[in-house]
Design an enzyme around this catalytic site. Structure first.
Site, PDB file in Angstrom:
ATOM      1  CE  LYS A  22      11.538  -8.097   3.979  1.00 56.68           C
ATOM      2  NZ  LYS A  22      10.534  -7.931   3.018  1.00 56.68           N
ATOM      3  CG  ASN A  23       8.433  -4.923   4.131  1.00 59.20           C
ATOM      4  OD1 ASN A  23       9.236  -5.551   3.439  1.00 59.20           O
ATOM      5  ND2 ASN A  23       7.538  -5.520   4.906  1.00 59.20           N
ATOM      6  NE  ARG A  93       3.846 -10.312  -2.879  1.00 61.99           N
ATOM      7  CZ  ARG A  93       3.240 -10.789  -3.941  1.00 61.99           C
ATOM      8  NH1 ARG A  93       3.821 -11.660  -4.712  1.00 61.99           N
ATOM      9  NH2 ARG A  93       2.037 -10.384  -4.251  1.00 61.99           N
ATOM     10  CB  CYS A 117       7.972 -15.258   1.729  1.00 59.15           C
ATOM     11  SG  CYS A 117       9.551 -14.848   2.461  1.00 59.15           S
ATOM     12  NE  ARG A 122       2.858 -12.530  -0.598  1.00 59.17           N
ATOM     13  CZ  ARG A 122       4.032 -12.165  -0.090  1.00 59.17           C
ATOM     14  NH1 ARG A 122       5.060 -12.972  -0.163  1.00 59.17           N
ATOM     15  NH2 ARG A 122       4.179 -10.978   0.467  1.00 59.17           N
ATOM     16  N   PRO A 123      -2.160 -12.417  -4.926  1.00 55.31           N
ATOM     17  CG  PRO A 123      -4.441 -11.938  -4.664  1.00 55.31           C
ATOM     18  CD  PRO A 123      -3.285 -12.636  -3.999  1.00 55.31           C
ATOM     19  CB  ILE A 124      -0.455  -7.881  -8.137  1.00 57.59           C
ATOM     20  CG1 ILE A 124      -0.421  -8.425  -9.577  1.00 57.59           C
ATOM     21  CG2 ILE A 124       0.732  -8.393  -7.344  1.00 57.59           C
ATOM     22  CD1 ILE A 124       0.670  -7.774 -10.430  1.00 57.59           C
ATOM     23  CG  ASP A 125      -6.901  -8.533  -6.959  1.00 54.34           C
ATOM     24  OD1 ASP A 125      -6.002  -8.969  -6.217  1.00 54.34           O
ATOM     25  OD2 ASP A 125      -8.021  -8.212  -6.533  1.00 54.34           O
ATOM     26  CD  GLN A 126      -8.089  -4.835  -4.761  1.00 49.67           C
ATOM     27  OE1 GLN A 126      -8.560  -3.694  -4.685  1.00 49.67           O
ATOM     28  NE2 GLN A 126      -8.763  -5.835  -5.303  1.00 49.67           N
ATOM     29  CG  ASP A 309       6.006  -9.397   7.745  1.00 48.91           C
ATOM     30  OD1 ASP A 309       5.399 -10.318   7.172  1.00 48.91           O
ATOM     31  OD2 ASP A 309       6.527  -8.453   7.120  1.00 48.91           O
ATOM     32  CB  ILE A 331      -2.491 -11.052   6.310  1.00 43.31           C
ATOM     33  CG1 ILE A 331      -2.561 -10.114   7.528  1.00 43.31           C
ATOM     34  CG2 ILE A 331      -2.183 -10.282   5.023  1.00 43.31           C
ATOM     35  CD1 ILE A 331      -3.390  -8.875   7.381  1.00 43.31           C
ATOM     36  NE  ARG A 401      13.478 -12.304   0.677  1.00 39.00           N
ATOM     37  CZ  ARG A 401      12.165 -12.417   0.785  1.00 39.00           C
ATOM     38  NH1 ARG A 401      11.585 -13.578   0.852  1.00 39.00           N
ATOM     39  NH2 ARG A 401      11.392 -11.348   0.798  1.00 39.00           N
TER      40      ARG A 401
HETATM   41  C1  UD1 Z   1       3.818  -6.694   2.229  1.00 38.14           C
HETATM   42  C2  UD1 Z   1       5.197  -6.962   2.751  1.00 38.14           C
HETATM   43  C3  UD1 Z   1       5.238  -8.249   3.545  1.00 38.14           C
HETATM   44  C4  UD1 Z   1       4.173  -8.246   4.614  1.00 38.14           C
HETATM   45  C5  UD1 Z   1       2.820  -7.824   4.057  1.00 38.14           C
HETATM   46  C6  UD1 Z   1       1.752  -7.620   5.127  1.00 38.14           C
HETATM   47  C7  UD1 Z   1       6.731  -5.953   1.150  1.00 38.14           C
HETATM   48  C8  UD1 Z   1       7.688  -6.185   0.038  1.00 38.14           C
HETATM   49  N1  UD1 Z   1       6.117  -7.038   1.632  1.00 38.14           N
HETATM   50  O1  UD1 Z   1       3.490  -7.785   1.365  1.00 38.14           O
HETATM   51  O2  UD1 Z   1       6.521  -8.356   4.155  1.00 38.14           O
HETATM   52  O3  UD1 Z   1       4.048  -9.573   5.100  1.00 38.14           O
HETATM   53  O4  UD1 Z   1       2.958  -6.596   3.336  1.00 38.14           O
HETATM   54  O5  UD1 Z   1       2.131  -6.627   6.024  1.00 38.14           O
HETATM   55  O6  UD1 Z   1       6.542  -4.844   1.618  1.00 38.14           O
HETATM   56  N2  UD1 Z   1      -3.922  -8.760  -1.725  1.00 38.14           N
HETATM   57  C9  UD1 Z   1      -4.877  -8.941  -2.716  1.00 38.14           C
HETATM   58  N3  UD1 Z   1      -4.715  -8.254  -3.889  1.00 38.14           N
HETATM   59  C10 UD1 Z   1      -3.677  -7.425  -4.110  1.00 38.14           C
HETATM   60  C11 UD1 Z   1      -2.724  -7.239  -3.098  1.00 38.14           C
HETATM   61  C12 UD1 Z   1      -2.868  -7.923  -1.907  1.00 38.14           C
HETATM   62  O7  UD1 Z   1      -5.833  -9.707  -2.546  1.00 38.14           O
HETATM   63  O8  UD1 Z   1      -3.616  -6.839  -5.202  1.00 38.14           O
HETATM   64  C13 UD1 Z   1      -4.069  -9.478  -0.445  1.00 38.14           C
HETATM   65  C14 UD1 Z   1      -2.886 -10.395  -0.156  1.00 38.14           C
HETATM   66  O9  UD1 Z   1      -3.039 -11.664  -0.768  1.00 38.14           O
HETATM   67  C15 UD1 Z   1      -2.915 -10.450   1.346  1.00 38.14           C
HETATM   68  C16 UD1 Z   1      -3.384  -9.042   1.750  1.00 38.14           C
HETATM   69  O10 UD1 Z   1      -4.040  -8.510   0.602  1.00 38.14           O
HETATM   70  O11 UD1 Z   1      -3.873 -11.396   1.774  1.00 38.14           O
HETATM   71  C17 UD1 Z   1      -2.272  -8.092   2.170  1.00 38.14           C
HETATM   72  O12 UD1 Z   1      -1.288  -8.019   1.138  1.00 38.14           O
HETATM   73  P1  UD1 Z   1      -0.275  -6.801   1.033  1.00 38.14           P
HETATM   74  O13 UD1 Z   1      -0.511  -5.872   2.190  1.00 38.14           O
HETATM   75  O14 UD1 Z   1      -0.334  -6.242  -0.329  1.00 38.14           O
HETATM   76  O15 UD1 Z   1       1.097  -7.512   1.268  1.00 38.14           O
HETATM   77  P2  UD1 Z   1       2.294  -7.673   0.307  1.00 38.14           P
HETATM   78  O16 UD1 Z   1       2.519  -6.427  -0.491  1.00 38.14           O
HETATM   79  O17 UD1 Z   1       2.190  -8.990  -0.393  1.00 38.14           O
END
Ligand code: UD1
Length: 432
Positions: A22-23, A93, A117, A122-126, A309, A331, A401
């Site tokens: 999936k991912n 997501r 989910c 779940r920020p996207i700052d990075q 997961d 995480i 999903r």
């Molecule tokens: C992806 C997967 C999800 C899986 C997760 C961890 C997809 C669509 N989803 O989610 O199934 O559970 O990887 O393997 O592929 N974080 C920040 N800032 C950011 C991005 C992330 O602080 O900009 C934090 C998140 O809150 C979390 C950690 O980093 O605590 C890991 O997040 P990330 O690896 O990005 O997971 P997702 O992309 O949300």
């Protein structure tokens, strides 16, 4: 509304073929936007997240043609860079990958903030830090639309991720594949699907090295072209069925897998007393159901650590293992909502922040429960297949999903599970 009706208490025996990841699929499908041409994607899992992503692409003028259940032809020649509708994006997501892909191809993107989910904040700052380092300006409007634009074009840069993020690593790879110069992503995530996205982009003509390590180099190229590509097997789907076989007892083989991707999972199953046998592309779990599993401690971490997961599925195993097991979620802040449901089935567990403590019980019992999210839903199926009696699981759209043909696959190894449709009014009555 649909429900699963499950009668537990039997060992499972047989083999289950594993679908595409999936991912990986959710990164690769938007990546097709980086070329103007035709990509043929094989081993695509037939799950609702994938169908939603294809619908979003179609809304942008991309032509999609199913070749069979698990293969599509995607023609991106006539893609329009139009804002993606919130109603479609909020379900998924991974819609954030559209930002990197559109920015890479058109120099600008407008995408609503993603759904998915609910594991807490779940920020996207990075992701944003990465786009800005490449020269884009990023704005988030009051209505939650992410607007990204590179008026003077994008140029490669060095980006150090403050947290190891799968999403940010993949999104920056997408944005950087077609731009001038070299991009270096440091402290990159190393998950198998990152390697798969890099392999896909390289098959399209990109120049990416280091995927699978924590330093990824993307040398921008002028153009990418269509290609044929087959997605890797799903590590989490395979891990879920292996954990299930350990939970119910019996012997189940997952086929078409990459055993190396499953090592963190099989190591823990073996520590709990299951017997593991690896073939070239198969893994078998065997366990005698008359002997209780052993307690373990476990912490989720970025790959190659134990995957978040698979955390709820191991919560189920711990709830039946002999003694006290401690589970630490490394995480996400809020990934224990299934524990309340497990308690209704007789589990003895407490949660304090990111730590859950399970006092193993001999047996779980059937109860009406609801799936709070995708993997938690899979974990509740596991619990129901171990419990005495018949369990009803609501909110199963979460499970669909991410698990292709789950009812058929489970039945093929002897599980008693059926999907029923109930009128919405009846569901309300039960909820009250
Ligand atoms: C992806 C997967 C999800 C899986 C997760 C961890 C997809 C669509 N989803 O989610 O199934 O559970 O990887 O393997 O592929 N974080 C920040 N800032 C950011 C991005 C992330 O602080 O900009 C934090 C998140 O809150 C979390 C950690 O980093 O605590 C890991 O997040 P990330 O690896 O990005 O997971 P997702 O992309 O949300």
């Amino acid at each position: 509304m649909e429900q699963y009706i499950i009668t537990g208490g039997h060992e499972l025996h047989g083999s289950i073929p594993i679908s595409g990841a999936k991912n990986a699929a959710l990164g690769i499908l938007p990546a097709t936007l980086l070329c103007s041409g035709v990509c043929r994607i094989e081993n695509l899992p037939q799950i609702s997240d994938v169908r939603n992503m294809l619908d979003i692409l179609a809304s942008m003028g991309v032509r999609i043609r199913y070749l069979n259940k698990n293969a599509v032809e995607i023609d991106t020649t006539h893609t329009q860079n139009v804002p993606t509708p919130y109603e479609m994006v909020r379900k998924l997501r991974a819609s954030y990958y559209l930002i990197g892909a559109l920015l890479g191809r058109f120099g600008k993107a407008e995408v609503a903030l993603p759904g998915g989910c609910d594991f807490g904040f779940r920020p996207i700052d990075q992701h944003i830090k990465g786009f800005e380092a490449l020269g884009a300006t990023v704005q988030i409007t009051e209505g939650g639309i992410v607007q990204v634009e590179a008026k003077d074009g994008l140029v490669g840069a060095s980006i150090y991720l403050d947290v190891v993020s799968v999403g940010a690593t993949m999104n920056i790879m997408l944005a950087a594949a077609l731009i001038k110069g070299q991009t270096v992503i440091e402290n990159a995530a190393r998950e198998p699907h990152i390697v798969d996205l890099a392999n896909f982009l390289n098959t399209m003509g990109a120049d990416i090295t280091g995927a699978g390590t924590d330093v990824i180099k993307v040398r921008g190229v002028e153009q990418l072209h269509g290609c044929t590509y087959s997605i890797i097997p799903d590590q989490i789907e395979a891990g879920t069925y292996l954990a299930l076989a350990a939970a119910t007892g019996g012997a189940v083989t997952v086929t078409g897998v990459i055993p190396k991707h499953l090592e963190s999972i099989t190591a823990k199953l073996s520590e709990m007393g299951a017997e593991i046998e690896e073939g070239d592309d198969t893994v078998t779990v065997r366990r005698d159901s008359s002997v209780r599993m052993r307690r373990i401690n476990l912490k989720t971490q970025p790959y190659p650590g134990f995957p978040t997961d698979m955390q709820p599925q191991f919560g189920v195993l711990m709830s039946m293992a002999e003694g006290t097991s401690i589970l630490t979620e490394g995480i996400y802040d809020n990934r224990y909502r299934y524990v309340n449901e497990l308690r209704r089935m007789g589990a003895e567990a407490t949660v304090d922040g990111r730590i859950a403590v399970f006092e193993g019980v001999e047996k779980l019992n059937a109860a009406p429960v609801h799936a709070p999210d995708l993997r938690a839903g899979a974990a509740l199926i596991m619990a129901a297949l171990c419990a005495e009696g018949t369990t009803v699981i609501d909110e199963i759209h979460y499970i669909e999903r991410g698990y292709e043909d789950i009812v058929r696959k489970l039945k093929s190894v002897g599980a008693e599970i059926r999907l029923v449709e109930i009128p919405d009014g009846a569901a309300l009555e039960r909820a009250n």
